[in-house]
Design a protein around this motif. Structure first.
Motif, PDB file in Angstrom:
ATOM      1  N   UNK A  35     -33.327 -19.460  16.425  1.00  0.00           N
ATOM      2  CA  UNK A  35     -32.008 -18.853  16.640  1.00  0.00           C
ATOM      3  C   UNK A  35     -30.929 -19.536  15.799  1.00  0.00           C
ATOM      4  N   UNK A  36     -30.082 -18.751  15.181  1.00  0.00           N
ATOM      5  CA  UNK A  36     -28.986 -19.268  14.375  1.00  0.00           C
ATOM      6  C   UNK A  36     -27.690 -19.194  15.167  1.00  0.00           C
ATOM      7  N   UNK A  37     -26.697 -19.943  14.707  1.00  0.00           N
ATOM      8  CA  UNK A  37     -25.406 -19.984  15.374  1.00  0.00           C
ATOM      9  C   UNK A  37     -24.313 -19.807  14.326  1.00  0.00           C
ATOM     10  N   UNK A  38     -23.261 -19.095  14.690  1.00  0.00           N
ATOM     11  CA  UNK A  38     -22.130 -18.893  13.795  1.00  0.00           C
ATOM     12  C   UNK A  38     -20.904 -19.618  14.329  1.00  0.00           C
ATOM     13  N   UNK A  39     -19.980 -19.973  13.441  1.00  0.00           N
ATOM     14  CA  UNK A  39     -18.738 -20.591  13.898  1.00  0.00           C
ATOM     15  C   UNK A  39     -17.607 -19.573  14.008  1.00  0.00           C
ATOM     16  N   UNK A  40     -17.920 -18.290  13.766  1.00  0.00           N
ATOM     17  CA  UNK A  40     -16.959 -17.227  14.030  1.00  0.00           C
ATOM     18  C   UNK A  40     -16.668 -17.237  15.529  1.00  0.00           C
ATOM     19  N   UNK A  41     -15.411 -17.253  15.947  1.00  0.00           N
ATOM     20  CA  UNK A  41     -15.103 -17.393  17.372  1.00  0.00           C
ATOM     21  C   UNK A  41     -15.805 -16.377  18.283  1.00  0.00           C
ATOM     22  N   UNK A  42     -15.767 -15.107  17.905  1.00  0.00           N
ATOM     23  CA  UNK A  42     -16.386 -14.086  18.752  1.00  0.00           C
ATOM     24  C   UNK A  42     -17.902 -14.244  18.784  1.00  0.00           C
ATOM     25  N   UNK A  43     -18.515 -14.424  17.615  1.00  0.00           N
ATOM     26  CA  UNK A  43     -19.961 -14.613  17.565  1.00  0.00           C
ATOM     27  C   UNK A  43     -20.390 -15.860  18.304  1.00  0.00           C
ATOM     28  N   UNK A  66     -20.629 -27.332  16.833  1.00  0.00           N
ATOM     29  CA  UNK A  66     -19.597 -26.618  16.074  1.00  0.00           C
ATOM     30  C   UNK A  66     -18.499 -26.023  16.957  1.00  0.00           C
ATOM     31  N   UNK A  67     -18.432 -26.427  18.217  1.00  0.00           N
ATOM     32  CA  UNK A  67     -17.440 -25.819  19.113  1.00  0.00           C
ATOM     33  C   UNK A  67     -16.004 -26.059  18.643  1.00  0.00           C
ATOM     34  N   UNK A  68     -15.721 -27.217  18.049  1.00  0.00           N
ATOM     35  CA  UNK A  68     -14.344 -27.484  17.616  1.00  0.00           C
ATOM     36  C   UNK A  68     -13.924 -26.553  16.474  1.00  0.00           C
ATOM     37  N   UNK A  69     -14.878 -26.113  15.665  1.00  0.00           N
ATOM     38  CA  UNK A  69     -14.573 -25.163  14.595  1.00  0.00           C
ATOM     39  C   UNK A  69     -14.345 -23.768  15.169  1.00  0.00           C
ATOM     40  N   UNK A  70     -15.209 -23.356  16.072  1.00  0.00           N
ATOM     41  CA  UNK A  70     -15.104 -22.009  16.657  1.00  0.00           C
ATOM     42  C   UNK A  70     -13.857 -21.859  17.517  1.00  0.00           C
ATOM     43  N   UNK A  71     -13.459 -22.918  18.193  1.00  0.00           N
ATOM     44  CA  UNK A  71     -12.299 -22.865  19.084  1.00  0.00           C
ATOM     45  C   UNK A  71     -11.041 -23.449  18.439  1.00  0.00           C
ATOM     46  N   UNK A  83     -10.601 -14.827  22.091  1.00  0.00           N
ATOM     47  CA  UNK A  83     -10.880 -14.496  23.489  1.00  0.00           C
ATOM     48  C   UNK A  83     -12.384 -14.502  23.755  1.00  0.00           C
ATOM     49  N   UNK A  84     -13.164 -13.958  22.839  1.00  0.00           N
ATOM     50  CA  UNK A  84     -14.629 -13.973  22.971  1.00  0.00           C
ATOM     51  C   UNK A  84     -15.167 -15.388  23.000  1.00  0.00           C
ATOM     52  N   UNK A  85     -14.616 -16.263  22.158  1.00  0.00           N
ATOM     53  CA  UNK A  85     -15.045 -17.658  22.132  1.00  0.00           C
ATOM     54  C   UNK A  85     -14.702 -18.354  23.438  1.00  0.00           C
ATOM     55  N   UNK A  86     -13.523 -18.092  23.951  1.00  0.00           N
ATOM     56  CA  UNK A  86     -13.100 -18.738  25.202  1.00  0.00           C
ATOM     57  C   UNK A  86     -13.968 -18.287  26.373  1.00  0.00           C
ATOM     58  N   UNK A  87     -14.291 -17.006  26.437  1.00  0.00           N
ATOM     59  CA  UNK A  87     -15.168 -16.510  27.503  1.00  0.00           C
ATOM     60  C   UNK A  87     -16.537 -17.187  27.413  1.00  0.00           C
ATOM     61  N   UNK A  88     -17.115 -17.240  26.207  1.00  0.00           N
ATOM     62  CA  UNK A  88     -18.413 -17.878  26.034  1.00  0.00           C
ATOM     63  C   UNK A  88     -18.378 -19.345  26.427  1.00  0.00           C
ATOM     64  N   UNK A  89     -17.331 -20.055  25.999  1.00  0.00           N
ATOM     65  CA  UNK A  89     -17.205 -21.482  26.327  1.00  0.00           C
ATOM     66  C   UNK A  89     -17.034 -21.682  27.824  1.00  0.00           C
ATOM     67  N   UNK A  90     -16.268 -20.822  28.425  1.00  0.00           N
ATOM     68  CA  UNK A  90     -16.026 -20.930  29.876  1.00  0.00           C
ATOM     69  C   UNK A  90     -17.326 -20.733  30.666  1.00  0.00           C
ATOM     70  N   UNK A  91     -18.118 -19.761  30.281  1.00  0.00           N
ATOM     71  CA  UNK A  91     -19.363 -19.473  30.982  1.00  0.00           C
ATOM     72  C   UNK A  91     -20.409 -20.554  30.691  1.00  0.00           C
ATOM     73  N   UNK A  92     -20.476 -21.006  29.434  1.00  0.00           N
ATOM     74  CA  UNK A  92     -21.465 -22.023  29.062  1.00  0.00           C
ATOM     75  C   UNK A  92     -21.182 -23.365  29.713  1.00  0.00           C
ATOM     76  N   UNK A  93     -19.929 -23.645  29.986  1.00  0.00           N
ATOM     77  CA  UNK A  93     -19.570 -24.883  30.674  1.00  0.00           C
ATOM     78  C   UNK A  93     -19.456 -26.081  29.764  1.00  0.00           C
ATOM     79  N   UNK A  94     -19.479 -27.244  30.359  1.00  0.00           N
ATOM     80  CA  UNK A  94     -19.247 -28.492  29.630  1.00  0.00           C
ATOM     81  C   UNK A  94     -20.351 -28.797  28.619  1.00  0.00           C
ATOM     82  N   UNK A  95     -21.515 -28.218  28.787  1.00  0.00           N
ATOM     83  CA  UNK A  95     -22.622 -28.520  27.862  1.00  0.00           C
ATOM     84  C   UNK A  95     -22.355 -28.009  26.458  1.00  0.00           C
ATOM     85  N   UNK A  96     -21.416 -27.094  26.312  1.00  0.00           N
ATOM     86  CA  UNK A  96     -21.085 -26.541  25.003  1.00  0.00           C
ATOM     87  C   UNK A  96     -19.658 -26.893  24.722  1.00  0.00           C
TER      88      UNK A  96
END
Length: 96
Positions: A35-43, A66-71, A83-96
């Protein structure tokens, strides 16, 4: 496709054609998938959300790296993406 074919095969009746060969081909093709990861906030946010439902959370460490880049505040001009990045970060919790 692998998930759908596996479900269909498990509920297949004897008179229906088997999907075993197709399932085997798909498993072989997916062996090297990483699995790959993007630093685009929504992705990034969608990947953080989706990763919660995958056994072992394969993207977690990369997402965290890469959370500091995405956020980053530079994305404030793109509120929907941020907004998409914030929702993902909120749901993923402190581990991300």
């Amino acid at each position: 496709a692998l998930i759908v074919f596996s479900i269909l095969e498990s509920s297949r009746k004897e008179e229906m054609p088997s999907l075993v060969r197709e399932i085997k081909m798909l498993r072989t093709a997916l062996k090297g998938y990483r699995p790959r990861v993007t630093d685009d906030p929504l992705g990034w946010g969608l990947e953080a959300l989706y990763d919660q439902f995958i056994q072992g959370n394969p993207r977690r460490s990369t997402l965290a790296a890469i959370h500091s880049t995405a956020l980053h505040p530079s994305h404030l001009s793109l509120p929907f993406r941020l907004y998409g990045a914030i929702i993902g970060a909120r749901i993923a919790g402190e581990s991300v």
